[in-house]
Enzyme design. Structure first.
Site, mmCIF file in Angstrom:
data_model
loop_
_atom_site.group_PDB
_atom_site.id
_atom_site.type_symbol
_atom_site.label_atom_id
_atom_site.label_comp_id
_atom_site.label_asym_id
_atom_site.label_seq_id
_atom_site.Cartn_x
_atom_site.Cartn_y
_atom_site.Cartn_z
ATOM 1 N N CYS A 69 0.808 -1.226 0.000
ATOM 2 C CA CYS A 69 0.000 0.000 0.000
ATOM 3 C C CYS A 69 0.837 1.271 0.000
ATOM 4 O O CYS A 69 0.294 2.367 -0.021
ATOM 5 C CB CYS A 69 -0.963 -0.035 1.176
ATOM 6 N N PHE A 91 1.885 -3.246 3.871
ATOM 7 C CA PHE A 91 2.228 -4.582 4.376
ATOM 8 C C PHE A 91 3.670 -4.883 3.989
ATOM 9 O O PHE A 91 4.079 -4.649 2.848
ATOM 10 C CB PHE A 91 1.337 -5.655 3.742
ATOM 11 N N HIS A 148 -2.124 8.297 6.216
ATOM 12 C CA HIS A 148 -2.346 6.962 5.660
ATOM 13 C C HIS A 148 -3.685 6.428 6.164
ATOM 14 O O HIS A 148 -4.475 5.903 5.378
ATOM 15 C CB HIS A 148 -1.201 6.026 6.051
ATOM 16 N N GLU A 196 0.267 5.776 13.538
ATOM 17 C CA GLU A 196 0.666 6.927 12.719
ATOM 18 C C GLU A 196 0.621 8.226 13.540
ATOM 19 O O GLU A 196 1.547 9.045 13.481
ATOM 20 C CB GLU A 196 -0.260 7.037 11.497
ATOM 21 N N HIS A 229 -9.668 2.461 0.405
ATOM 22 C CA HIS A 229 -8.221 2.268 0.362
ATOM 23 C C HIS A 229 -7.836 1.640 -0.980
ATOM 24 O O HIS A 229 -8.170 0.490 -1.243
ATOM 25 C CB HIS A 229 -7.797 1.371 1.524
ATOM 26 N N LYS A 272 -9.233 8.489 2.859
ATOM 27 C CA LYS A 272 -9.733 7.119 2.650
ATOM 28 C C LYS A 272 -11.134 6.965 3.230
ATOM 29 O O LYS A 272 -11.838 6.017 2.884
ATOM 30 C CB LYS A 272 -8.786 6.096 3.280
#
Lengths: 420, 82
Positions: A170, A408, A310, A321, A347, A342
């Site tokens: 991502c 990931f 994010h 975050e 996403h 998002k």
């Protein structure tokens, strides 16, 4: 100025997203606080625990001619549409090498996705099983290869300086833009078309992500399912589409009198080395990426007024975050208007860094931070200034903004932009 | 029942139109797949597979390279159809 510290600017933007078929309609959707998440109809989704997704607002098959579309994976279709918009938006017409444009050997293409042509791979496996070997499309390999979107965009504009596809789940779209910035900074190219794309709305990826407990199962309220920072958040909502920018050396842009949206200040990178899919809970890796950004550029925390987070709407990731931001920015985080777009777009995995860079560039350009929707009860661990429900004006004068993307594998990419 | 040459050309025109987007009226006997009809080597495989199904014919890979024009393909199918 030596080729290793050339200033890089954004001169064009393009997008096709769950909110709109181009960057203007996407921005309108963001400003309106509109959710792009919809129920997934159809028998093939019926047995899945997750039956919602942020489907592209405009189907690429309705935009591209059929003979072209049938040779491109859906992710490459999105990338091509967004790249065409960005290329034209930058004031370029025709391919590189034609009158008034950049030389082909000074033009690059860097487009990434998280999982490549996954729907092509799966659909062609169905063809193999159901119709036999002979019917498997000869276009399968160029369609499924992860570098397909970058290569097709490169062919479209005649990019010969280099065509690249960094893959970091991502964070891929953001890493692509960072790679493109370095191509220009180090003198390999004068102009690079860069961004991220993704098209993975298919029962297999959904089943797999759902079995990781990573996705929201709020099937009954699709438009409220993506809810970063809300206490009720239960995972991300899969989205599809692409976001692409045209990056250019400041000298090249000035020489042709191009309209400049903003400067790309630089990037910060790091890796968690913690777990293959779990976020590191203290935000150690994210903080390191932020610190690398500050150490490697002249960006000052006092300049940063906006962050496109994010924030995917997962219980752990959203908080890690925020912790990292506080650790690195300290009290300077208090003047950062944080937007989790998002909440509206879902996403887009490897496409996220692309469309969120477009959103960040437009936020600086319009001096307006997009809202974060669906925050009904703000998680008390989010000790930061989240822009909720309605857009918020950003200050006058020189300002900077950051776009975060994590993937990931523990990839952390932080991109910074500044008004010119 | 075997197709006539006219029927084969009509069928090939429809296949090329579907795959390459070339108007059916432009798909004539003397046209080269590669040079005139925007059919590259990958798309040619699609044309061949579609033609095999439509005309009940087998076109081995070794023979495909000899099918330069629409006329070449039509003649081949006429001779070899089942």
């Amino acid at each position: 100025m030596s080729p290793t510290n050339r200033t890089v600017v954004v001169t064009g933007i393009g997008a096709t997203t769950p909110l709109g078929g181009d960057s203007a309609s996407t921005w309108e959707g963001l400003m309106a606080g509109r959710s792009g998440v919809k129920p997934l109809d159809g028998e093939r989704f019926a047995d899945l625990p997750v039956r919602i997704a942020a489907v592209a607002a405009v189907d690429p098959g309705d935009v591209l001619p059929r003979p072209l579309a049938r040779k491109l994976d859906r992710s490459a279709q999105f990338a091509l549409i967004a790249a065409r918009e960005a290329w034209a938006d930058a004031g370029y017409t025709g391919k590189a090498g034609e009158a008034g444009t950049v030389r082909p050997e000074r033009l690059g293409s860097v487009i990434a996705s998280g999982i490549g042509g996954v729907t092509t791979l799966l659909d062609q496996y169905d063809v193999l099983k159901e119709k036999g070997v002979r019917r498997v499309s000869p276009h399968t390999v160029p369609m499924l290869m992860p570098n397909g979107p970058a290569a097709n965009v490169g062919l479209e504009v005649n990019a010969q300086a280099g065509v690249h596809t960094p893959v970091s789940a991502c964070a891929s779209g953001a890493e692509a833009i960072g790679y493109a910035v370095e191509m220009i900074r180090t003198g390999r190219a004068d102009v690079v078309v860069a961004g991220g794309t993704e098209a993975a709305i298919h029962p297999l990826p959904i089943a797999a992500f759902a079995n990781m407990m990573a996705m929201s199962k709020s099937n009954d309220e699709p438009e409220k399912a993506s809810r970063p920072y809300d206490t009720g958040r239960d995972g991300f909502v899969l989205g599809e589409g692409a976001g692409v920018v045209v990056l250019e050396s400041a000298e090249h842009a000035a020489a042709r009198g191009a309209r400049v949206y903003c400067e790309v200040v630089g990037q910060g990178l790091s890796a968690d080395s913690h777990h293959i899919a779990q976020p590191e809970p203290t935000g150690r890796g994210i903080a390191a990426a932020m610190q690398n950004l500050l150490d490697s550029t002249d960006l000052k925390p006092a300049e940063i007024v906006h962050l496109n987070a994010h924030a995917t709407s997962t219980p752990q990731g959203d908080i890690a975050e925020i912790k990292a931001l506080r650790k690195v920015l300290g009290d300077d985080l208090d003047h950062v208007a944080i937007s989790a777009t998002k909440s509206m777009t879902g996403h887009l995995l490897g496409g996220a860094g692309g469309i969120e860079t477009v959103a960040t560039v437009l936020a600086l350009h319009h001096r307006t931070a997009p809202p974060t929707i669906n925050v009904e009860n703000l998680d008390e661990a989010v000790e930061a200034d989240v822009v909720r429900d309605k857009p918020r004006p950003l200050p006058e004068g020189p300002i900077a903004a950051i776009n975060n993307s994590f993937g990931f594998g523990g990839h952390n990419v932080v991109l910074a932009f500044r008004t010119v | 029942m075997a197709a006539t040459k006219e029927e084969i050309v009509t069928g090939l025109a429809e296949i090329v139109n579907e795959i390459a987007g070339i108007p059916v009226e432009d798909v004539q006997l003397d046209k080269s797949f590669t040079d005139d009809l925007d059919v590259d080597s990958l798309s040619m495989v699609e044309v061949v597979v579609a033609a095999e199904e439509r005309f009940d014919v087998k076109i081995p890979d070794d023979d495909v390279k000899n099918l330069k024009t629409v006329g070449d393909a039509a003649e081949y199918i006429l001779k070899n159809q089942g």
